[in-house]
Motif scaffolding. Structure first.
Motif, PDB file in Angstrom:
ATOM      1  N   ASP A  61       0.812  -1.219   0.000  1.00 32.31           N
ATOM      2  CA  ASP A  61       0.000   0.000   0.000  1.00 32.31           C
ATOM      3  C   ASP A  61       0.843   1.265   0.000  1.00 32.31           C
ATOM      4  O   ASP A  61       0.465   2.263  -0.608  1.00 32.31           O
ATOM      5  CB  ASP A  61      -0.932   0.020   1.223  1.00 32.31           C
ATOM      6  CG  ASP A  61      -1.917  -1.130   1.222  1.00 32.31           C
ATOM      7  OD1 ASP A  61      -2.525  -1.384   0.158  1.00 32.31           O
ATOM      8  OD2 ASP A  61      -2.066  -1.785   2.271  1.00 32.31           O
ATOM      9  N   LEU A  62       1.987   1.233   0.699  1.00 31.49           N
ATOM     10  CA  LEU A  62       2.778   2.441   0.895  1.00 31.49           C
ATOM     11  C   LEU A  62       4.271   2.152   0.770  1.00 31.49           C
ATOM     12  O   LEU A  62       4.731   1.071   1.144  1.00 31.49           O
ATOM     13  CB  LEU A  62       2.519   3.053   2.275  1.00 31.49           C
ATOM     14  CG  LEU A  62       1.090   3.456   2.638  1.00 31.49           C
ATOM     15  CD1 LEU A  62       1.033   3.890   4.102  1.00 31.49           C
ATOM     16  CD2 LEU A  62       0.589   4.552   1.719  1.00 31.49           C
ATOM     17  N   ALA A 121       9.075   4.457  -5.303  1.00 31.06           N
ATOM     18  CA  ALA A 121       7.649   4.753  -5.447  1.00 31.06           C
ATOM     19  C   ALA A 121       7.308   5.148  -6.882  1.00 31.06           C
ATOM     20  O   ALA A 121       6.297   4.702  -7.444  1.00 31.06           O
ATOM     21  CB  ALA A 121       7.253   5.861  -4.479  1.00 31.06           C
ATOM     22  N   GLN A 122       8.149   5.982  -7.480  1.00 28.62           N
ATOM     23  CA  GLN A 122       7.883   6.408  -8.849  1.00 28.62           C
ATOM     24  C   GLN A 122       7.948   5.235  -9.821  1.00 28.62           C
ATOM     25  O   GLN A 122       7.137   5.138 -10.748  1.00 28.62           O
ATOM     26  CB  GLN A 122       8.872   7.497  -9.257  1.00 28.62           C
ATOM     27  CG  GLN A 122       8.648   8.824  -8.537  1.00 28.62           C
ATOM     28  CD  GLN A 122       9.680   9.874  -8.891  1.00 28.62           C
ATOM     29  OE1 GLN A 122      10.710   9.585  -9.508  1.00 28.62           O
ATOM     30  NE2 GLN A 122       9.429  11.118  -8.498  1.00 28.62           N
ATOM     31  N   PRO A 134       2.237   4.568  -3.684  1.00 28.51           N
ATOM     32  CA  PRO A 134       2.357   5.903  -3.079  1.00 28.51           C
ATOM     33  C   PRO A 134       3.510   6.012  -2.084  1.00 28.51           C
ATOM     34  O   PRO A 134       3.737   5.102  -1.271  1.00 28.51           O
ATOM     35  CB  PRO A 134       1.011   6.105  -2.384  1.00 28.51           C
ATOM     36  CG  PRO A 134       0.073   5.188  -3.087  1.00 28.51           C
ATOM     37  CD  PRO A 134       0.890   4.002  -3.493  1.00 28.51           C
ATOM     38  N   PHE A 135       4.215   7.126  -2.155  1.00 30.03           N
ATOM     39  CA  PHE A 135       5.268   7.478  -1.193  1.00 30.03           C
ATOM     40  C   PHE A 135       4.628   8.256  -0.046  1.00 30.03           C
ATOM     41  O   PHE A 135       3.873   9.198  -0.276  1.00 30.03           O
ATOM     42  CB  PHE A 135       6.309   8.348  -1.899  1.00 30.03           C
ATOM     43  CG  PHE A 135       7.310   9.009  -0.975  1.00 30.03           C
ATOM     44  CD1 PHE A 135       8.539   8.431  -0.739  1.00 30.03           C
ATOM     45  CD2 PHE A 135       7.023  10.227  -0.362  1.00 30.03           C
ATOM     46  CE1 PHE A 135       9.468   9.041   0.092  1.00 30.03           C
ATOM     47  CE2 PHE A 135       7.942  10.847   0.469  1.00 30.03           C
ATOM     48  CZ  PHE A 135       9.166  10.252   0.703  1.00 30.03           C
ATOM     49  N   GLU A 136       4.930   7.863   1.184  1.00 35.33           N
ATOM     50  CA  GLU A 136       4.403   8.570   2.349  1.00 35.33           C
ATOM     51  C   GLU A 136       5.456   8.630   3.445  1.00 35.33           C
ATOM     52  O   GLU A 136       6.325   7.755   3.538  1.00 35.33           O
ATOM     53  CB  GLU A 136       3.147   7.880   2.909  1.00 35.33           C
ATOM     54  CG  GLU A 136       1.944   7.869   1.980  1.00 35.33           C
ATOM     55  CD  GLU A 136       1.271   9.226   1.869  1.00 35.33           C
ATOM     56  OE1 GLU A 136       1.705  10.171   2.568  1.00 35.33           O
ATOM     57  OE2 GLU A 136       0.308   9.332   1.079  1.00 35.33           O
ATOM     58  N   LEU A 137       5.363   9.666   4.264  1.00 30.57           N
ATOM     59  CA  LEU A 137       6.247   9.794   5.423  1.00 30.57           C
ATOM     60  C   LEU A 137       5.624   9.050   6.598  1.00 30.57           C
ATOM     61  O   LEU A 137       4.882   9.617   7.391  1.00 30.57           O
ATOM     62  CB  LEU A 137       6.481  11.268   5.755  1.00 30.57           C
ATOM     63  CG  LEU A 137       7.197  12.081   4.673  1.00 30.57           C
ATOM     64  CD1 LEU A 137       7.332  13.540   5.099  1.00 30.57           C
ATOM     65  CD2 LEU A 137       8.571  11.489   4.376  1.00 30.57           C
ATOM     66  N   LEU A 157      -1.500   6.874   9.469  1.00 35.09           N
ATOM     67  CA  LEU A 157      -1.203   6.544   8.075  1.00 35.09           C
ATOM     68  C   LEU A 157      -0.948   5.058   7.893  1.00 35.09           C
ATOM     69  O   LEU A 157      -1.353   4.459   6.886  1.00 35.09           O
ATOM     70  CB  LEU A 157       0.025   7.340   7.622  1.00 35.09           C
ATOM     71  CG  LEU A 157       0.515   7.130   6.195  1.00 35.09           C
ATOM     72  CD1 LEU A 157      -0.437   7.792   5.208  1.00 35.09           C
ATOM     73  CD2 LEU A 157       1.923   7.693   6.034  1.00 35.09           C
ATOM     74  N   ILE A 158      -0.296   4.435   8.877  1.00 32.03           N
ATOM     75  CA  ILE A 158       0.213   3.074   8.732  1.00 32.03           C
ATOM     76  C   ILE A 158      -0.825   2.009   9.088  1.00 32.03           C
ATOM     77  O   ILE A 158      -0.850   0.929   8.495  1.00 32.03           O
ATOM     78  CB  ILE A 158       1.471   2.904   9.612  1.00 32.03           C
ATOM     79  CG1 ILE A 158       2.608   3.779   9.076  1.00 32.03           C
ATOM     80  CG2 ILE A 158       1.909   1.445   9.690  1.00 32.03           C
ATOM     81  CD1 ILE A 158       3.757   3.914  10.031  1.00 32.03           C
TER      82      ILE A 158
END
Length: 485
Positions: free
Chosen positions: A290-291, A307-308, A313-316, A350-351
């Motif tokens: 997912d992330l 991610a690219q 999706p890239f997330e912090l 987020l996680i």
């Protein structure tokens, strides 16, 4: 006292950084700014030596550049139109003020100050020979060996004595020296450690990374070439190449971790290379999730590239606090455990309920990765996959990087599946050595003549390791028997 950052404890340490400038007013102030930009290369100590045409002036201190060189009275005392500086993380020599660079000595030709990034792998042998001949050492640093070799050389001119000294050295070095005759910069024949040259109006600058030139408003001119010596005297620049040409072996880990992402090293953008490594990771070791989450801060560019390339999706997912000191007093084990979260904390909202891919630059002992994986699970991640933007680190470095003994490197005793089980991840994968080279614009690693120094991954050491071959460290002896015989 303990480190509050659980991640810093399990990283390869960043050797040192050097900066020098000739022919500018208030040279020491410019050097202090340059050292700020190189602080990531060494947080243990810092020093500046200046020359006003008659006298040398030095200030050396333990700790960061800020707090030691941000006071007007210190900069004013470092008078002169030329100055060199150094930030240190010790790889040889004890942690003590006597080892803080630049080191300085009065030679028969005049004052001589030296700042060094790297490690001289035959310094112990040279030191014993020099002491036997009457030299008296004031430090335990390998850098002081160079001063004594210059002092005892039988050549007549300073530059010839300096060249004579360099020709006796093994290992890796980038030197910036300040003398009564001018400034000297030098890089080892293989170019293992970085060194660049820039201009600020009429001033000439040397620095470990180009980012230091950016910070002081200087123009990047070029890298100092492997085996090149550059002399700056009376506003004139002279280049000398006393060594036979040989294929360079620049430290590949500068691209992976050591250098700042906004630097240009070895002709490449560090940020772009790290993104390309992440893309290679996704192509070689992609997995559904997912992330994509970076381990801050060194994992960020590779995570963006991953991610690219993958479309995930890239997330912090790990948030870092920048306002916590490196150490604090531990009154109890409970407080020590809580201190782990002072600098990094999971972004739980987020996680939770997500499968995540964690991107980090390397695995050394594995203690960091265990904590990160557990942090993700505690935050509710359903799956935790780790992807590493370098091959497994199986060997110690002897060229100016502080690495654990080989027996303490997780990859030296475990295969990838065993490492995965050890850190508790659902899967673990590393970029291949050829993938790393592809990210650097090479088709693949040339096993006969490698394009970089990658000994920490391959065990292929590009120079003799005289001191370590004669030492008592069993893992070093085993390492040398495998890779140098």
């Amino acid at each position: 006292m303990i480190t509050t950052d659980p991640f810093d404890d399990d990283k390869l340490r960043e050797e040192c950084g050097v900066f020098g400038i000739a022919n500018v007013d208030t040279a020491s102030a410019v050097v202090a700014l340059g050292l700020h930009a190189l602080q990531h290369r060494g947080q243990e100590a810092a020093g500046i030596t200046s020359y006003d045409g008659d006298h040398f002036h030095s200030h050396r201190a333990m700790g960061h550049v800020a707090g030691n060189f941000d006071r007007d009275e210190i900069i004013r005392a470092l008078r002169g139109h030329s100055a060199i500086g150094h930030v240190r993380y010790s790889t040889t020599g004890e942690t003590a003020l006597r080892n803080v660079q630049p080191l300085f000595a009065d030679l028969s030709s005049g004052g001589f100050a030296v700042a060094h990034n790297g490690n001289i792998s035959n310094a112990e042998k040279l030191r014993k020979d020099l002491v036997r001949r009457g030299s008296i050492f004031q430090s335990t640093s390998d850098t002081e060996t160079v001063i004594h070799l210059v002092a005892t050389s039988l050549y007549s001119t300073l530059i010839d004595r300096f060249i004579d000294a360099l020709k006796q050295l093994e290992g890796a070095y980038s030197f910036v020296c300040l003398t009564s005759e001018g400034m000297i910069a030098a890089r080892d024949p293989l170019g293992i450690r970085p060194l660049v040259m820039g201009m600020l109006d009429d001033a000439v600058i040397f620095a470990s990374e180009s980012v230091a030139l950016d910070v002081v408003g200087a123009e990047f001119i070029r890298s100092v070439e492997p085996g090149e010596i550059i002399i700056v005297r009376d506003g004139k620049i002279r280049s000398v190449k006393p060594f036979a040409a040989t294929p360079p072996r620049f430290c590949i880990f500068e691209h992976v971790y050591f250098s700042r992402p906004d630097s240009i090293v070895d002709g490449s953008s560090v940020y772009s290379v790290r993104k390309a490594i992440g893309a290679e990771l996704a192509r070689e070791n992609g997995i559904a999730a997912d992330l994509v989450i970076p381990v801050p801060d060194s994992g960020v560019p590779a995570a963006i590239g991953y991610a690219q390339e993958s479309g995930i999706p890239f997330e912090l997912g790990i948030i870092r606090s920048h306002y916590v000191g490196r150490t604090f007093i531990q009154p109890s084990d409970k407080v020590r455990h809580l201190g782990v979260k002072l600098k990094h904390n999971a972004n739980k909202a987020l996680i939770e309920g997500k499968s995540v891919i964690l991107i980090d630059d390397s695995i050394v002992r594995g203690t960091t990765s265990m904590k990160i994986v557990q942090m993700m699970r505690d935050a509710g991640a359903t799956e935790v996959h780790m992807r590493i933007a370098s091959p497994p680190t199986r060997n110690s470095c002897f060229y100016g990087v502080d690495t654990p003994r080989r027996e303490n490197l997780l990859a030296s005793s475990k295969d990838v599946d065993q490492m995965c089980a050890h850190i508790g991840a659902d899967s673990l994968a590393f970029v291949s050595i050829d993938g790393l080279y592809r990210a650097l614009g090479e088709a693949a690693r040339d096993d006969k003549v490698p394009q970089y120094c990658d000994a920490c991954f391959s065990g292929d050491y590009p120079t003799p390791l005289t001191d370590h071959a004669k030492g008592s460290d069993s893992d070093q002896l085993q390492l040398l028997g495998e890779h140098l015989v």
